[in-house]
Design an enzyme around this catalytic site. Sequence first.
Site, PDB file in Angstrom:
ATOM      1  N   SER A 146       0.833  -1.256  -0.056  1.00 23.15           N
ATOM      2  CA  SER A 146       0.127   0.009   0.029  1.00 23.15           C
ATOM      3  C   SER A 146       0.708   1.189   0.016  1.00 23.15           C
ATOM      4  CB  SER A 146      -0.864  -0.180   1.232  1.00 23.15           C
ATOM      5  OG  SER A 146      -1.322   1.173   1.556  1.00 23.15           O
ATOM      6  N   TYR A 172      -0.555  -0.136  10.436  1.00 22.02           N
ATOM      7  CA  TYR A 172      -0.980  -0.561   9.231  1.00 22.02           C
ATOM      8  C   TYR A 172       0.245  -0.300   8.406  1.00 22.02           C
ATOM      9  CZ  TYR A 172      -3.286  -0.903   4.836  1.00 22.02           C
ATOM     10  OH  TYR A 172      -3.570  -1.345   3.432  1.00 22.02           O
TER      11      TYR A 172
HETATM   12  N1  LIG Z   1      -8.829  -0.883  -0.947  1.00 19.14           N
HETATM   13  C1  LIG Z   1      -7.939  -0.001  -0.941  1.00 19.14           C
HETATM   14  O1  LIG Z   1      -8.239   1.284  -0.965  1.00 19.14           O
HETATM   15  C2  LIG Z   1      -6.442  -0.585  -0.602  1.00 19.14           C
HETATM   16  C3  LIG Z   1      -5.552   0.429  -0.707  1.00 19.14           C
HETATM   17  C4  LIG Z   1      -4.107  -0.116  -0.731  1.00 19.14           C
HETATM   18  C5  LIG Z   1      -3.858  -1.358  -0.263  1.00 19.14           C
HETATM   19  N2  LIG Z   1      -5.132  -2.332  -0.205  1.00 19.14           N
HETATM   20  C6  LIG Z   1      -4.517  -3.645  -0.088  1.00 19.14           C
HETATM   21  O2  LIG Z   1      -5.489  -4.399  -0.686  1.00 19.14           O
HETATM   22  C7  LIG Z   1      -5.571  -6.049  -0.420  1.00 19.14           C
HETATM   23  C8  LIG Z   1      -6.862  -6.339  -0.428  1.00 19.14           C
HETATM   24  O3  LIG Z   1      -7.843  -5.335   0.348  1.00 19.14           O
HETATM   25  P1  LIG Z   1      -9.393  -4.981  -0.233  1.00 19.14           P
HETATM   26  O4  LIG Z   1      -9.274  -3.333  -0.093  1.00 19.14           O
HETATM   27  O5  LIG Z   1      -9.881  -5.817  -1.239  1.00 19.14           O
HETATM   28  O6  LIG Z   1      -9.994  -5.399   1.243  1.00 19.14           O
HETATM   29  P2  LIG Z   1     -11.070  -6.504   1.564  1.00 19.14           P
HETATM   30  O7  LIG Z   1     -12.354  -6.679   0.859  1.00 19.14           O
HETATM   31  O8  LIG Z   1     -11.345  -6.289   2.959  1.00 19.14           O
HETATM   32  O9  LIG Z   1     -10.298  -7.777   1.115  1.00 19.14           O
HETATM   33  C9  LIG Z   1      -9.287  -8.223   2.481  1.00 19.14           C
HETATM   34  C10 LIG Z   1      -9.492  -9.740   2.383  1.00 19.14           C
HETATM   35  O10 LIG Z   1      -8.579 -10.128   3.458  1.00 19.14           O
HETATM   36  C11 LIG Z   1      -9.064 -11.282   4.093  1.00 19.14           C
HETATM   37  N3  LIG Z   1      -8.435 -11.479   5.422  1.00 19.14           N
HETATM   38  C12 LIG Z   1      -8.426 -10.570   6.674  1.00 19.14           C
HETATM   39  N4  LIG Z   1      -7.895 -11.240   7.576  1.00 19.14           N
HETATM   40  C13 LIG Z   1      -7.519 -12.464   6.954  1.00 19.14           C
HETATM   41  C14 LIG Z   1      -7.020 -13.760   7.701  1.00 19.14           C
HETATM   42  N5  LIG Z   1      -6.663 -13.205   9.017  1.00 19.14           N
HETATM   43  N6  LIG Z   1      -6.765 -14.777   7.010  1.00 19.14           N
HETATM   44  C15 LIG Z   1      -7.087 -14.659   5.840  1.00 19.14           C
HETATM   45  N7  LIG Z   1      -7.865 -13.823   5.208  1.00 19.14           N
HETATM   46  C16 LIG Z   1      -7.945 -12.684   5.750  1.00 19.14           C
HETATM   47  C17 LIG Z   1     -10.665 -10.724   4.129  1.00 19.14           C
HETATM   48  O11 LIG Z   1     -11.187 -11.808   4.536  1.00 19.14           O
HETATM   49  P3  LIG Z   1     -12.663 -11.216   5.400  1.00 19.14           P
HETATM   50  O12 LIG Z   1     -13.839 -11.445   4.411  1.00 19.14           O
HETATM   51  O13 LIG Z   1     -12.743 -12.891   6.088  1.00 19.14           O
HETATM   52  O14 LIG Z   1     -12.391 -10.413   6.478  1.00 19.14           O
HETATM   53  C18 LIG Z   1     -10.736 -10.323   2.911  1.00 19.14           C
HETATM   54  O15 LIG Z   1     -11.124 -11.146   2.071  1.00 19.14           O
HETATM   55  C19 LIG Z   1      -5.200  -5.609   1.205  1.00 19.14           C
HETATM   56  O16 LIG Z   1      -3.784  -6.216   1.488  1.00 19.14           O
HETATM   57  C20 LIG Z   1      -4.959  -3.943   1.415  1.00 19.14           C
HETATM   58  O17 LIG Z   1      -4.082  -3.726   2.473  1.00 19.14           O
HETATM   59  C21 LIG Z   1      -6.196  -1.740  -0.348  1.00 19.14           C
END
Ligand SMILES: NC(=O)c1ccc[n+]([C@@H]2O[C@H](COP(=O)([O-])OP(=O)(O)OC[C@H]3O[C@@H](n4cnc5c(N)ncnc54)[C@H](OP(=O)(O)O)[C@@H]3O)[C@@H](O)[C@H]2O)c1
Length: 306
Positions: A146, A172
Site C-alpha cells: 500500500s 498498518y
Molecule cells: N482498498 C484499498 O483502498 C487498498 C489500498 C491499498 C492497499 N490495499 C490492500 O489491498 C489488499 C486487499 O484489500 P481489499 O481492499 O480488497 O479489502 P477486503 O475486501 O477487506 O479484502 C481483504 C481480504 O483479506 C481477508 N483477510 C483478512 N484477515 C484475514 C486473515 N486473518 N486470514 C485470511 N484472510 C484474511 C478478508 O477476509 P474476510 O472477508 O474474512 O475479512 C478479505 O477477503 C489488502 O492487502 C490491502 O491492504 C487496499
Amino acid sequence: MTRISTPFTTPFTARTTATEILAGVDLTGRRVIVTGGASGIGAQTVRALEGAGAEVTVATRRPAPGQRALDLSDLGSVRRFVAGWSGPVHAIVANAGIMALPARRTTPEGWELQLATNFLGHFALIAGLHAHLRQAGGARVVMVSSGAQLGAPFDFDDPHFERRPYDPWTAYAQSKTADVLLAVAAARRWAADGITANAHEPGYVHTNLQRHVDQATMRAWGAMDDDGSLLTPGYFKTPEQGAATSVLLAASPLLDGVTGRYFSNDNQEAEVVPGGPDATGGVAAWAVDPGAADRLWDLATAACRP
Ligand SMILES: NC(=O)c1ccc[n+]([C@@H]2O[C@H](COP(=O)([O-])OP(=O)(O)OC[C@H]3O[C@@H](n4cnc5c(N)ncnc54)[C@H](OP(=O)(O)O)[C@@H]3O)[C@@H](O)[C@H]2O)c1
C-alpha cells in the site's frame, strides 16, 4: 531491491483493468493462490486470472465450496494449508489484509494483529511453499502492499507496540513496509530458483478494508459526504482497476524475469523516495532496504519455528 537507472515501465495506466492486463494471455496450466480472494480487490484478481485460464485457489477465512481455509493470523492454519498443498504453484498473490484496527490486538504468540495478518502469515505461507514455487519454474510472488508503506519503517526495536503507544495507522504502515521487505528478501534469496518477487500498491478502492476507518477520515479523503453516504472521488479506482497491478505482477509476460521491484497503482515501477509525512508517492527507501529485508526475514523465520 534491484536498482536500475531507468524504472521498469509498462503500456498500462491507473485506469487499466485486470482483465485488460491479461488480454491475449493464456494461463492454462498455471496454478495460482490468491489470499483474501473472496472479496474486494482479491475477488477481481481471481476473476481476471480465471478468465485467462488459470487454476486459482481462493484462500480465505470462511471458505465457500471450492475455496480453501486459511487464517493468516493463525500460524497453525497456515501450516495446515501448506501441508495440504501438492504440486507446483506458479504464483502466490499475497492480497489478504486488515487495516487500522482501532485498538491494539495480538495473536497468541504476541504479534500485533495487523503485522501478523498482513505480513507474518504471508511469510509463513510463501516460505512454506518455497519448494512448490521452485517446482513451477519461473514462479512469481506478489505482495499487495500500500502507499501506506511511506508512513512508517519497520521498527525492529518494538514491532508489536509493547513500549510505544499503539497507533492504528502506524501499525498498518509498518505491516505494509514489511510486505515490501518480504518481496525484496525473497527476490534476493530465490533468484537461483527462478522465483521472482515484487510488491505493489493497488490504489484507493472502496472495499471492506475501510470498515475501521472513522467518518472524519473518510470525509478527509473525499470518500464520504456529510450524511455518511459513500462518495467515489476521481482518484479512487474500481475493484477491477485495483486488481490490475496484482495481475500484472502475477501473470503478465511483460514481467518475465522482473524481480525485487515495487510498482505504483499506475502499473509503473515506483521511484524510491525518502519515506515520511511529506512523501506523496513512490516507495520509501526503508521499504526496499536489503539489510532490513534480510533482518526481517530472519525475524520471521524464527517466529515461524513450531
Ligand atoms: N482498498 C484499498 O483502498 C487498498 C489500498 C491499498 C492497499 N490495499 C490492500 O489491498 C489488499 C486487499 O484489500 P481489499 O481492499 O480488497 O479489502 P477486503 O475486501 O477487506 O479484502 C481483504 C481480504 O483479506 C481477508 N483477510 C483478512 N484477515 C484475514 C486473515 N486473518 N486470514 C485470511 N484472510 C484474511 C478478508 O477476509 P474476510 O472477508 O474474512 O475479512 C478479505 O477477503 C489488502 O492487502 C490491502 O491492504 C487496499
